[in-house]
Design a protein around this motif. Structure first.
Motif, short mmCIF file in Angstrom:
data_model
loop_
_atom_site.label_atom_id
_atom_site.label_comp_id
_atom_site.label_asym_id
_atom_site.label_seq_id
_atom_site.Cartn_x
_atom_site.Cartn_y
_atom_site.Cartn_z
N LYS A 143 48.60 57.80 35.79
CA LYS A 143 49.09 58.47 34.18
C LYS A 143 50.88 58.12 34.45
O LYS A 143 51.54 58.69 32.81
N ASN A 167 53.33 53.30 33.99
CA ASN A 167 53.46 51.87 32.71
C ASN A 167 53.74 51.01 32.19
O ASN A 167 54.72 51.73 31.41
N VAL A 206 43.96 54.49 35.95
CA VAL A 206 45.05 54.51 35.65
C VAL A 206 46.03 55.51 36.34
O VAL A 206 45.90 56.58 35.42
N SER A 261 48.12 53.20 28.35
CA SER A 261 47.22 53.28 29.00
C SER A 261 46.10 53.50 28.78
O SER A 261 45.14 53.55 29.11
#
Length: 160
Positions: free
Chosen positions: A116, A119, A114, A123
């Motif tokens: 950092k 998003n 994922v 997360s």
């Protein structure tokens, strides 16, 4: 190792959940509103003589809201959560999806971690990114997504 994921769409983004959590996919029916529930709780539906709390993932992920369409579905899932005695409890939840696409296999070796930043959803809800021909699929840790969804609904459910 390969795992199967149910692929669905929210706000033009592809998401995947491990099929081991999926019980069924239902045509969208408007849930019964539950007073005093969390904002992401859409309401309650009856499926196979069981009351199922339905969560609006658009609200949960702070995405723009839309009206249901002919493609809107409710994904019914089993969620495992730890309880105070050290065991796991299983709950049933429904999640509203703009569209359900298909079940695909993704090899763990092709998964990406994922990022950092960048998003649109927290997360901690994401277990990884699956690579497919047309791009990426956001793979959700569905146990974490639904971790606190029953908070605030218990008094309302007892009253029903």
């Amino acid at each position: 190792m390969k795992k199967q994921y149910l692929i669905f769409v929210l706000d033009n983004t592809l998401y995947g959940i491990d099929v081991c959590h999926v019980r069924e996919v239902l045509v969208y029916i408007p849930p019964l509103k539950i007073p005093c529930s969390l904002p992401c709780i859409e309401g309650l539906i009856n499926s196979r003589d069981h009351g199922i709390i339905v969560v609006n993932l658009r609200k949960k992920f702070l995405l723009p809201e839309t009206k249901p369409t002919k493609k809107t579905r409710i994904i019914v899932m089993e969620i495992r959560a730890p309880v105070s005695d050290g065991t796991d409890s299983t709950s049933i939840f429904g999640a509203v999806a703009d569209e359900v696409r298909e079940v695909i296999e993704i090899d763990d070796d092709t998964m990406e971690s994922v990022p950092k930043f960048g998003n649109t959803i927290p997360s901690e809800y994401v277990s990884g990114l699956g690579r497919i021909d047309s791009g990426f699929i956001v793979l959700l840790d569905i146990d974490k997504v639904f971790e606190n969804c029953d908070a605030g609904t218990q008094p309302a459910l007892q009253a029903i």
